[in-house]
Scaffold this motif. Structure first.
Motif, PDB file in Angstrom:
ATOM      1  N   VAL A   1      -6.070 -10.954 -12.345  1.00  0.00           N
ATOM      2  CA  VAL A   1      -6.774 -11.018 -11.059  1.00  0.00           C
ATOM      3  C   VAL A   1      -6.083 -12.045 -10.169  1.00  0.00           C
ATOM      4  CG1 VAL A   1      -8.963 -11.480  -9.916  1.00  0.00           C
ATOM      5  CG2 VAL A   1      -8.936 -10.388 -12.173  1.00  0.00           C
ATOM      6  N   ASP A   2      -5.815 -11.650  -8.935  1.00  0.00           N
ATOM      7  CA  ASP A   2      -5.212 -12.558  -7.966  1.00  0.00           C
ATOM      8  C   ASP A   2      -6.288 -13.550  -7.512  1.00  0.00           C
ATOM      9  OD1 ASP A   2      -4.301 -13.722  -5.475  1.00  0.00           O
ATOM     10  OD2 ASP A   2      -2.735 -12.165  -5.453  1.00  0.00           O
ATOM     11  N   PRO A   3      -6.025 -14.834  -7.709  1.00  0.00           N
ATOM     12  CA  PRO A   3      -7.064 -15.813  -7.353  1.00  0.00           C
ATOM     13  C   PRO A   3      -7.340 -15.881  -5.861  1.00  0.00           C
ATOM     14  CG  PRO A   3      -5.012 -16.908  -7.929  1.00  0.00           C
ATOM     15  CD  PRO A   3      -4.833 -15.463  -8.265  1.00  0.00           C
ATOM     16  N   VAL A   4      -6.445 -15.451  -5.024  1.00  0.00           N
ATOM     17  CA  VAL A   4      -6.624 -15.519  -3.576  1.00  0.00           C
ATOM     18  C   VAL A   4      -7.326 -14.276  -3.069  1.00  0.00           C
ATOM     19  CG1 VAL A   4      -5.466 -15.709  -1.355  1.00  0.00           C
ATOM     20  CG2 VAL A   4      -4.607 -17.013  -3.336  1.00  0.00           C
ATOM     21  N   THR A   5      -6.779 -13.102  -3.387  1.00  0.00           N
ATOM     22  CA  THR A   5      -7.325 -11.840  -2.862  1.00  0.00           C
ATOM     23  C   THR A   5      -8.410 -11.265  -3.751  1.00  0.00           C
ATOM     24  OG1 THR A   5      -5.668 -10.507  -4.031  1.00  0.00           O
ATOM     25  CG2 THR A   5      -5.081 -11.319  -1.845  1.00  0.00           C
ATOM     26  N   GLY A   6      -8.459 -11.679  -5.013  1.00  0.00           N
ATOM     27  CA  GLY A   6      -9.427 -11.106  -5.943  1.00  0.00           C
ATOM     28  C   GLY A   6      -9.021  -9.727  -6.445  1.00  0.00           C
ATOM     29  N   LEU A   7      -7.856  -9.187  -5.984  1.00  0.00           N
ATOM     30  CA  LEU A   7      -7.377  -7.878  -6.433  1.00  0.00           C
ATOM     31  C   LEU A   7      -6.765  -8.006  -7.823  1.00  0.00           C
ATOM     32  CD1 LEU A   7      -5.710  -6.626  -3.123  1.00  0.00           C
ATOM     33  CD2 LEU A   7      -7.959  -6.000  -4.042  1.00  0.00           C
ATOM     34  N   THR A   8      -6.799  -6.909  -8.568  1.00  0.00           N
ATOM     35  CA  THR A   8      -6.313  -6.916  -9.952  1.00  0.00           C
ATOM     36  C   THR A   8      -5.004  -6.152 -10.068  1.00  0.00           C
ATOM     37  OG1 THR A   8      -7.563  -4.939 -10.511  1.00  0.00           O
ATOM     38  CG2 THR A   8      -8.649  -7.053 -10.871  1.00  0.00           C
ATOM     39  N   THR A   9      -4.197  -6.601 -11.010  1.00  0.00           N
ATOM     40  CA  THR A   9      -2.952  -5.905 -11.379  1.00  0.00           C
ATOM     41  C   THR A   9      -3.063  -5.537 -12.855  1.00  0.00           C
ATOM     42  OG1 THR A   9      -1.610  -7.060  -9.736  1.00  0.00           O
ATOM     43  CG2 THR A   9      -0.462  -6.090 -11.626  1.00  0.00           C
ATOM     44  N   THR A  10      -2.972  -4.233 -13.120  1.00  0.00           N
ATOM     45  CA  THR A  10      -3.065  -3.731 -14.497  1.00  0.00           C
ATOM     46  C   THR A  10      -1.663  -3.439 -15.009  1.00  0.00           C
ATOM     47  OG1 THR A  10      -5.221  -2.752 -14.068  1.00  0.00           O
ATOM     48  CG2 THR A  10      -4.020  -1.947 -16.001  1.00  0.00           C
ATOM     49  N   THR A  11      -1.373  -3.914 -16.215  1.00  0.00           N
ATOM     50  CA  THR A  11      -0.080  -3.672 -16.861  1.00  0.00           C
ATOM     51  C   THR A  11      -0.326  -2.974 -18.193  1.00  0.00           C
ATOM     52  OG1 THR A  11       0.888  -5.647 -15.841  1.00  0.00           O
ATOM     53  CG2 THR A  11       2.014  -4.718 -17.759  1.00  0.00           C
ATOM     54  N   SER A  12       0.417  -1.840 -18.411  1.00  0.00           N
ATOM     55  CA  SER A  12       0.304  -1.096 -19.667  1.00  0.00           C
ATOM     56  C   SER A  12       1.688  -0.991 -20.294  1.00  0.00           C
ATOM     57  CB  SER A  12      -0.274   0.303 -19.421  1.00  0.00           C
ATOM     58  OG  SER A  12      -0.349   1.030 -20.629  1.00  0.00           O
ATOM     59  N   GLU A  13       1.792  -1.408 -21.551  1.00  0.00           N
ATOM     60  CA  GLU A  13       3.064  -1.346 -22.275  1.00  0.00           C
ATOM     61  C   GLU A  13       3.012  -0.217 -23.311  1.00  0.00           C
ATOM     62  OE1 GLU A  13       3.831  -5.127 -23.993  1.00  0.00           O
ATOM     63  OE2 GLU A  13       4.294  -6.104 -22.083  1.00  0.00           O
ATOM     64  N   LEU A  14       4.145   0.535 -23.396  1.00  0.00           N
ATOM     65  CA  LEU A  14       4.244   1.653 -24.355  1.00  0.00           C
ATOM     66  C   LEU A  14       5.314   1.345 -25.383  1.00  0.00           C
ATOM     67  CD1 LEU A  14       3.649   4.544 -25.357  1.00  0.00           C
ATOM     68  CD2 LEU A  14       5.351   5.358 -23.692  1.00  0.00           C
ATOM     69  N   GLU A  15       4.903   1.350 -26.632  1.00  0.00           N
ATOM     70  CA  GLU A  15       5.850   1.285 -27.750  1.00  0.00           C
ATOM     71  C   GLU A  15       5.846   2.652 -28.422  1.00  0.00           C
ATOM     72  OE1 GLU A  15       4.914  -1.943 -30.305  1.00  0.00           O
ATOM     73  OE2 GLU A  15       5.482  -3.489 -28.854  1.00  0.00           O
ATOM     74  N   TYR A  16       7.056   3.130 -28.732  1.00  0.00           N
ATOM     75  CA  TYR A  16       7.184   4.543 -29.128  1.00  0.00           C
ATOM     76  C   TYR A  16       8.207   4.687 -30.235  1.00  0.00           C
ATOM     77  CZ  TYR A  16       7.384   9.618 -28.323  1.00  0.00           C
ATOM     78  OH  TYR A  16       7.314  10.972 -28.459  1.00  0.00           O
TER      79      TYR A  16
ATOM     80  N   THR B   1      10.016   1.266 -30.713  1.00  0.00           N
ATOM     81  CA  THR B   1      10.727   0.594 -29.618  1.00  0.00           C
ATOM     82  C   THR B   1       9.820   0.503 -28.402  1.00  0.00           C
ATOM     83  OG1 THR B   1      12.818   1.545 -30.406  1.00  0.00           O
ATOM     84  CG2 THR B   1      12.815   0.627 -28.192  1.00  0.00           C
ATOM     85  N   LYS B   2       9.874  -0.660 -27.700  1.00  0.00           N
ATOM     86  CA  LYS B   2       9.137  -0.811 -26.454  1.00  0.00           C
ATOM     87  C   LYS B   2       9.894  -0.070 -25.352  1.00  0.00           C
ATOM     88  CE  LYS B   2       7.587  -4.255 -23.085  1.00  0.00           C
ATOM     89  NZ  LYS B   2       7.546  -5.688 -22.739  1.00  0.00           N
ATOM     90  N   LEU B   3       9.291   1.032 -24.856  1.00  0.00           N
ATOM     91  CA  LEU B   3       9.956   1.840 -23.829  1.00  0.00           C
ATOM     92  C   LEU B   3       9.919   1.151 -22.466  1.00  0.00           C
ATOM     93  CD1 LEU B   3       8.925   5.542 -24.530  1.00  0.00           C
ATOM     94  CD2 LEU B   3      10.844   4.230 -25.415  1.00  0.00           C
ATOM     95  N   GLY B   4       8.822   0.428 -22.173  1.00  0.00           N
ATOM     96  CA  GLY B   4       8.704  -0.223 -20.874  1.00  0.00           C
ATOM     97  C   GLY B   4       7.256  -0.505 -20.567  1.00  0.00           C
ATOM     98  N   LYS B   5       7.027  -1.000 -19.373  1.00  0.00           N
ATOM     99  CA  LYS B   5       5.658  -1.263 -18.952  1.00  0.00           C
ATOM    100  C   LYS B   5       5.401  -0.628 -17.595  1.00  0.00           C
ATOM    101  CE  LYS B   5       6.705  -5.891 -17.076  1.00  0.00           C
ATOM    102  NZ  LYS B   5       6.392  -7.335 -17.186  1.00  0.00           N
ATOM    103  N   CYS B   6       4.168  -0.157 -17.447  1.00  0.00           N
ATOM    104  CA  CYS B   6       3.753   0.499 -16.204  1.00  0.00           C
ATOM    105  C   CYS B   6       2.788  -0.454 -15.492  1.00  0.00           C
ATOM    106  CB  CYS B   6       3.063   1.819 -16.515  1.00  0.00           C
ATOM    107  SG  CYS B   6       2.573   2.751 -15.054  1.00  0.00           S
ATOM    108  N   VAL B   7       3.039  -0.766 -14.218  1.00  0.00           N
ATOM    109  CA  VAL B   7       2.280  -1.765 -13.470  1.00  0.00           C
ATOM    110  C   VAL B   7       1.594  -1.113 -12.270  1.00  0.00           C
ATOM    111  CG1 VAL B   7       2.378  -3.941 -12.219  1.00  0.00           C
ATOM    112  CG2 VAL B   7       3.907  -3.548 -14.178  1.00  0.00           C
ATOM    113  N   ALA B   8       0.247  -1.297 -12.208  1.00  0.00           N
ATOM    114  CA  ALA B   8      -0.542  -0.837 -11.050  1.00  0.00           C
ATOM    115  C   ALA B   8      -1.026  -2.091 -10.335  1.00  0.00           C
ATOM    116  CB  ALA B   8      -1.696   0.025 -11.500  1.00  0.00           C
ATOM    117  N   GLN B   9      -0.504  -2.392  -9.138  1.00  0.00           N
ATOM    118  CA  GLN B   9      -0.754  -3.657  -8.453  1.00  0.00           C
ATOM    119  C   GLN B   9      -1.880  -3.551  -7.419  1.00  0.00           C
ATOM    120  OE1 GLN B   9       3.099  -4.567  -6.799  1.00  0.00           O
ATOM    121  NE2 GLN B   9       3.740  -5.696  -8.633  1.00  0.00           N
TER     122      GLN B   9
END
Length: 548
Positions: free
Chosen positions: A177-192, A137-145
């Motif tokens: 990657v944000d095209p304006v700021t160049g900052l990255t958002t990392t998303t990690s999904e956990l299936e368990y 089951t996909k428990l959810g996703k963790c987002v670091a913005q």
């Protein structure tokens, strides 16, 4: 001003700054003395090999800002010739060069700038509503913005890192990657694939960036569902379970969500209960003993059973209550025990423990009393009792006498046995000394008497069943206490005895002579008879005095 890190790679110095902060970019690091510098100029690499001017300072003159693009209003120079760059951005990641003119020498010092930014927040989203055991089951996703460089995310269960194993743990990460700021958002999904021990487990995600403290998301507890695997039938009742008590059967199943409806199998009958897991039986009896079961309504094969024993203890004492017997009669005692287990019996008489069960071949007065038996079986006990009264006509067992301690009287003792308590009477008046307590049908009565003549004294005992009398002889006595008087009396008695012997001897001699004379004359014979009579009276009088 913030300078986080200086690196030198292939002769090129690198400075790391924080996004949004003011960055200080050093110039020549003091290689040239300030008083020797004639001109200091800062420029940057605009790309494609084109330089961009920022500012210039000539000796003994103020700084002149030459920037006309994005750096206008953002650059200045420190006293040590360092370039101050405010509100650092990812676009500032380029090479900045400090050109120094000292005398006839012109020297350039290029510095590479890198901008770091920690994620703005870390959270678990798209959470699963529930997890079924054994099902991926996909428990959810963790987002670091908004990070730079891109954040690396770690999943944890109860603060222990989870590592993808391709079996029960699957982790998939992506970077945007944000095209304006160049900052990255990392998303990690956990299936368990959850297990039963994951009940109440806390899941979190974390990241440790190159700069800043570790970020940890808020914990999430997932609802884990699974079918019932085990079922237990519990019995809630007092211990020991005895007749008349209430008993509650409780069916405990380990499914989640737990079952709320059950079938209870009660002595051949099936009772269905809903929205509860319990069923109560009131006032159980020995007939309640047996096997009981409970099962799931939607899966009857899933069942549990338990053997239940209702303990009981019944006793019957015969006879019981008040029992009246005549002395010498036989009394048979029967104790019947009906128990669900092994029992123990103890007896008491008048609250005193007996060594064994009482038996009465011929009852005696001493057997009278309250008898109680107690039968125990574990914590269960029963009691029964009877009151035995032995009745009969009184009998005087002994009538005796003894000299009083002061030597002036006789103590008469009458010992009798009978029930109810006999009354005691005497044929002579005396002083009552003592009457013993009436115990075991026995009583002792004492009186003190001072007889003035030889007597026969009777003791009479009586109750509702009869009378008994015994006699005893009592002699009259005169008691002298003073020792001198005793000696005087003895002397008088001895003197009288001697006088009597002397008179008797003289009388015998006289009579002998008289008889010899009477052979001669008749007158002597008559005269002698008269004298003899007088002498006999005298002797008798002296003898009486001697007896006294």
């Amino acid at each position: 001003c913030v300078v986080l890190l200086h690196l030198t790679e292939l002769g090129l110095e690198t400075v790391i700054g924080l996004h949004g902060e003011t960055l200080e970019i050093p110039c020549n690091n003091g290689a040239i003395k300030a008083e020797d510098i004639l001109i200091t100029k800062w420029k940057y690499d605009k790309g494609e090999g084109l330089p961009g001017d920022l500012l210039v300072k000539q000796k003994n003159q103020n700084v002149s800002i030459s920037a006309t693009d994005e750096y206008k209003g953002r650059v200045s120079m420190a006293a040590n010739s360092s370039l101050l760059l405010s509100e650092a951005k990812l676009t500032d990641q380029r090479t900045f060069t400090c050109m120094v003119v000292a005398g006839a020498d012109i020297t350039e010092y290029p510095v590479n700038v890198v901008i770091y930014k920690a994620p703005s927040n870390l959270e678990i989203s798209d959470k699963a509503e529930e997890i079924e055991i054994g099902k991926r089951t996909k428990l959810g996703k963790c987002v670091a913005q908004d990070a730079n460089p891109a954040a690396e995310i770690t999943w944890l269960k109860n603060n222990k890192p989870l590592v993808a194993d391709g079996k029960g743990i699957f982790i998939k990460a992506s970077v945007l990657v944000d095209p304006v700021t160049g900052l990255t958002t990392t998303t990690s999904e956990l299936e368990y694939s959850a297990e039963k021990e994951d009940m109440d487990a806390q899941f979190t995600c974390s990241t440790q960036h190159a700069v800043g403290a570790e970020l940890v998301s808020s914990p999430v507890i997932f609802t884990i569902t699974y079918s019932t695997e085990n079922i237990v039938l519990q019995v809630i009742a007092q211990d020991p379970l005895v007749e008349g008590a209430n008993m509650t059967l409780k069916c405990v199943a380990d499914g989640n969500p737990a079952p709320t409806s059950f079938n209870f199998h009660i002595q051949g009958e099936v009772v269905k209960v809903e929205d509860t897991d319990s069923y109560t039986i009131t006032k159980v009896s020995r007939d309640t003993t047996g096997e009981y079961k409970c099962s799931l309504i939607d899966n009857p094969t899933m069942e549990a059973s338990k053997d239940i024993t209702v303990k009981y203890l019944d006793i019957n004492l015969n006879p019981s209550g008040n029992i009246v017997k005549s002395a010498g009669e036989t009394l048979d005692i029967t104790l019947q025990i009906d128990a669900s287990g092994e029992s123990k019996v103890s007896w008491t008489k008048d609250n005193l423990k007996l060594d064994k069960e009482p038996k009465f071949t011929k009852v005696t007065y001493a057997d009278s009393g309250r008898y109680e038996c107690e039968v125990t079986m574990g914590l269960l006990s029963r009691k029964a009792s009877f009151e035995l009264v032995v009745e009969g006509a009184p009998v005087i067992r002994q009538l005796s006498k003894q000299r009083g301690e002061d030597g002036k009287h006789e103590v008469l003792i009458c010992e009798a046995e009978g029930s109810p308590k006999p009354s005691v009477s005497w044929s002579i008046n005396g002083t009552s000394l003592d009457e013993s307590p009436f115990v075991n049908g026995k009583i002792t009565h004492k009186i003190a008497v001072v007889p003035t003549a030889n007597l026969t004294v009777s003791c009479t005992v009586s109750n509702d069943f009869g009378v008994d009398t015994k006699n005893i002889s009592v002699s009259s006595r005169k008691y002298k206490v003073d020792s001198d008087q005793t000696k005087l009396v003895v002397g008088v008695v001895v003197g009288l005895l001697v006088a009597t012997l002397v008179i008797g001897l003289a009388y015998w001699v006289y009579m002998k002579k008289s008889k010899q004379g009477s052979w001669k004359t008749g007158e002597k014979e008559n005269g002698s008879s008269e004298e003899e009579k007088k002498l006999e009276e005298k002797v008798e009088e002296n003898s009486q005095k001697a007896e006294v």
